[in-house]
Design an enzyme around this catalytic site. Structure first.
Site, PDB file in Angstrom:
ATOM      1  N   HIS A   1       0.860  -1.180   0.000  1.00  0.00           N
ATOM      2  CA  HIS A   1       0.000   0.000   0.000  1.00  0.00           C
ATOM      3  C   HIS A   1       0.895   1.228   0.000  1.00  0.00           C
ATOM      4  O   HIS A   1       1.815   1.327   0.817  1.00  0.00           O
ATOM      5  CB  HIS A   1      -0.922   0.018   1.223  1.00  0.00           C
ATOM      6  CG  HIS A   1      -2.083   0.946   1.048  1.00  0.00           C
ATOM      7  ND1 HIS A   1      -1.940   2.316   1.056  1.00  0.00           N
ATOM      8  CD2 HIS A   1      -3.400   0.714   0.826  1.00  0.00           C
ATOM      9  CE1 HIS A   1      -3.119   2.878   0.846  1.00  0.00           C
ATOM     10  NE2 HIS A   1      -4.017   1.931   0.701  1.00  0.00           N
TER      11      HIS A   1
ATOM     12  N   ARG B   1      -3.998  -6.460  -7.453  1.00  0.00           N
ATOM     13  CA  ARG B   1      -5.412  -6.316  -7.090  1.00  0.00           C
ATOM     14  C   ARG B   1      -5.914  -4.901  -7.348  1.00  0.00           C
ATOM     15  O   ARG B   1      -5.280  -3.928  -6.943  1.00  0.00           O
ATOM     16  CB  ARG B   1      -5.591  -6.646  -5.604  1.00  0.00           C
ATOM     17  CG  ARG B   1      -6.988  -6.396  -5.074  1.00  0.00           C
ATOM     18  CD  ARG B   1      -7.052  -6.676  -3.586  1.00  0.00           C
ATOM     19  NE  ARG B   1      -6.271  -5.735  -2.825  1.00  0.00           N
ATOM     20  CZ  ARG B   1      -6.763  -4.889  -1.920  1.00  0.00           C
ATOM     21  NH1 ARG B   1      -8.063  -4.857  -1.690  1.00  0.00           N
ATOM     22  NH2 ARG B   1      -5.973  -4.081  -1.245  1.00  0.00           N
TER      23      ARG B   1
ATOM     24  N   ARG C   1      -1.961   0.860  -7.439  1.00  0.00           N
ATOM     25  CA  ARG C   1      -1.112   0.886  -6.249  1.00  0.00           C
ATOM     26  C   ARG C   1       0.350   0.548  -6.524  1.00  0.00           C
ATOM     27  O   ARG C   1       1.249   1.115  -5.917  1.00  0.00           O
ATOM     28  CB  ARG C   1      -1.672  -0.094  -5.208  1.00  0.00           C
ATOM     29  CG  ARG C   1      -2.937   0.410  -4.568  1.00  0.00           C
ATOM     30  CD  ARG C   1      -3.515  -0.603  -3.618  1.00  0.00           C
ATOM     31  NE  ARG C   1      -4.701  -0.040  -2.975  1.00  0.00           N
ATOM     32  CZ  ARG C   1      -5.458  -0.710  -2.129  1.00  0.00           C
ATOM     33  NH1 ARG C   1      -5.190  -1.957  -1.835  1.00  0.00           N
ATOM     34  NH2 ARG C   1      -6.514  -0.143  -1.575  1.00  0.00           N
TER      35      ARG C   1
END
Length: 522
Positions: A245, A388, A292
């Site tokens: 993240h 993702r 991300r």
């Protein structure tokens, strides 16, 4: 000591709770047992801030848009059929969780307040302020407690899955023909290892964040389910795709790292260097709303150039009343550290956040091990591919919990549990004199992975990581073979397995995709 159940669920996050609730509702005569190594509410679900991605606005959005965004984020490695299935089943599964009592933010008009995060072409993130996962977990636990045929065993640590090699007389088992009959579980209150036999076993054990020094995951995320599945001969894939993240709060010594939700960037926050310069325009035309992996690598690059420990997230230009309403938890956490978003920039660094791979499952959630299913972050469904798409994980958990339930409910009555399964033997083991050795090796492992197998990797770093890991493995195996088991020792054993899988599958990856970046492959 042994006891039997019909359905064993390992993990108490969204995936495990939704599955247990469906099974118990459909078959009130069946016994469902949930095993969780901490308190029942402690899971990655609880810490999911941003929300759940689901197509609800037919005027602005479409299934096609959501599918396309997911495929782009996955960088060519998604299973297209899985992506279509998850996206199209999403709205129905979402309505179920609202029927179970989960509340989500709405406009005065009654429409859902849809947020936007990196990689999404439109607003489609349903949320409950900035504590969406907590709200979903709360609602499901309330429902689970109302079901008389569900038992939750808190502070029970699953050590290993029971398969044919635990039989008194081990049968000849061909590769791919292993069957699961439950798990050996350490009762942390009695310190006894119990044989928990089950017709169907679901691994919903969450992620692997604590294989790294800095992670947004709770302390329970040590890859236990994946490591157990690997030892039981399940197929594990895509472990090299770790999602870091981009924006965890820089607060040295805090574990886990506090997450500054991606939705804050969706709200308009800008990333800046310590000197106050915006930099995302240099890396991607989407700037702060790039996926991300791109944002995390951009920050990593800027930190290597500057030598600084963090960059800033600038929220000072935003509507602060709306910000406080939308992100109350984030605002209060920063304020508690003397950082006030209306006048101070927020220091942030990337942190290990989500595993895109895991235990291979088919479209019904089945592993290659008989009677063993997996869903949630520990599974590799094909939805995420190499990276993702933000907030697709809660959606995947709900859809695959349903798939696992639908398949398992058909066959559990016909499953026979063999009588010749061994009790756990702790013969010849002793209590370790000093647990500091376990703590030391865990820190050594986390440092190794953070330094050598992080956001940017290289052939030399991976070679060195493999070499150093082998020494940690030998020491851990010696401890495990000769010591009385504890959660700390079992977690270390599992983290060593996870590190091995990440390193080996990183070495096998010969091209940069999504969340995987090896500077020697450029």
């Amino acid at each position: 000591m042994k006891f039997n159940t019909d359905f064993l669920v390992i993990g108490s996050g969204l995936a495990g709770l939704a599955y247990a609730l469906k099974v118990a509702s459909k078959r009130p005569d069946a016994k469902v047992t949930i095993v969780t190594k901490a308190e029942e509410s402690e899971s990655n679900t609880r810490y999911a801030q941003g929300g759940i991605a689901v197509m609800l606005d037919k005027d602005e959005d479409s299934f096609k848009n959501h599918i396309t965004d997911t495929l782009i984020a996955g960088d060519g490695l998604c299973d297209k059929e899985v992506v279509k299935m998850v996206v199209k089943k999403g709205p129905k599964r979402f309505r179920e969780i609202t029927n179970w009592g989960a509340q989500f933010d709405k406009h005065p008009s009654g429409d859902y307040d849809l947020g936007r995060e990196g990689g999404h072409s439109v607003n489609r993130i349903v949320h409950h302020k900035d504590v969406t996962g907590w709200e979903m977990s709360r609602a499901l636990l309330e429902q689970v407690h109302s079901m008389p045929n569900i038992e939750i065993l808190s502070y029970h640590f699953a050590i290993d899955l029971i398969t044919e090699h635990h039989f008194k007389e081990q049968p000849e088992v061909k590769p791919g023909e292993v069957t699961c009959y439950g798990a050996y579980v350490l009762n942390q209150k009695t310190q006894q290892i119990e044989r928990l036999l089950s017709k169907i076993t679901l691994l919903a054990s969450g992620g692997t964040g604590h294989v790294y020094k800095s992670t947004t995951n709770p302390l329970v995320a040590t890859g236990d389910g994946i490591a157990m599945a690997y030892r039981a001969k399940a197929f594990i894939q895509n472990m090299e795709f770790i999602q870091f993240h981009p924006t965890s709060l820089y607060n040295p010594g805090a574990s886990p790292s506090f997450l500054i939700s991606e939705a804050v960037r969706g709200f308009g926050a800008k990333l800046k260097t310590k000197s106050g310069e915006a930099f995302m325009h240099k890396y991607d035309q989407r700037e702060e709303l790039a996926s991300r992996d791109i944002v995390a690598r951009a920050i990593d690059s800027e930190l290597k150039i500057s030598g600084d420990d963090f960059v800033y997230l600038d929220c000072r230009h935003l509507d602060m009343e709306a910000f406080k309403k939308h992100f109350p938890n984030i605002y209060e956490k920063c304020a508690s550290l003397g950082i006030y978003a209306e006048k101070d920039m927020i220091p942030v660094v990337p942190a290990a956040h989500y595993l895109c791979g895991g235990i291979n499952v088919d479209m019904k959630g089945r592993t290659n091990v008989g009677h063993l299913y997996a869903c949630g972050e520990c599974s590799n469904t094909g939805l995420h591919g190499a990276n993702r798409l933000a907030s697709n994980s809660l959606l995947e958990a709900l859809v695959y919990a349903h798939k696992c339930y639908k398949d398992g409910i058909k066959k559990y009555e016909s499953i026979e549990i063999p009588a010749e399964i061994n009790e756990w033997s702790a013969e010849g083991t002793v209590e370790p004199k000093e647990k500091i050795v376990i703590t030391h090796m865990r820190k050594e492992l986390q440092t190794l992975m953070s330094d050598l197998v992080g956001i940017v990797r290289s052939n030399e770093r991976l070679r060195l990581a493999k070499e150093k890991l082998h020494l940690i493995y030998k020491e851990t195996k010696n401890l495990y073979d000769n010591s009385t088991l504890s959660p700390q020792l079992c977690e270390l054993r599992n983290l060593v397995t996870i590190a091995y899988l990440i390193i080996e599958q990183s070495i096998d990856r010969k091209e940069n995709r999504g969340g995987y970046f090896n500077k020697d492959l450029v």
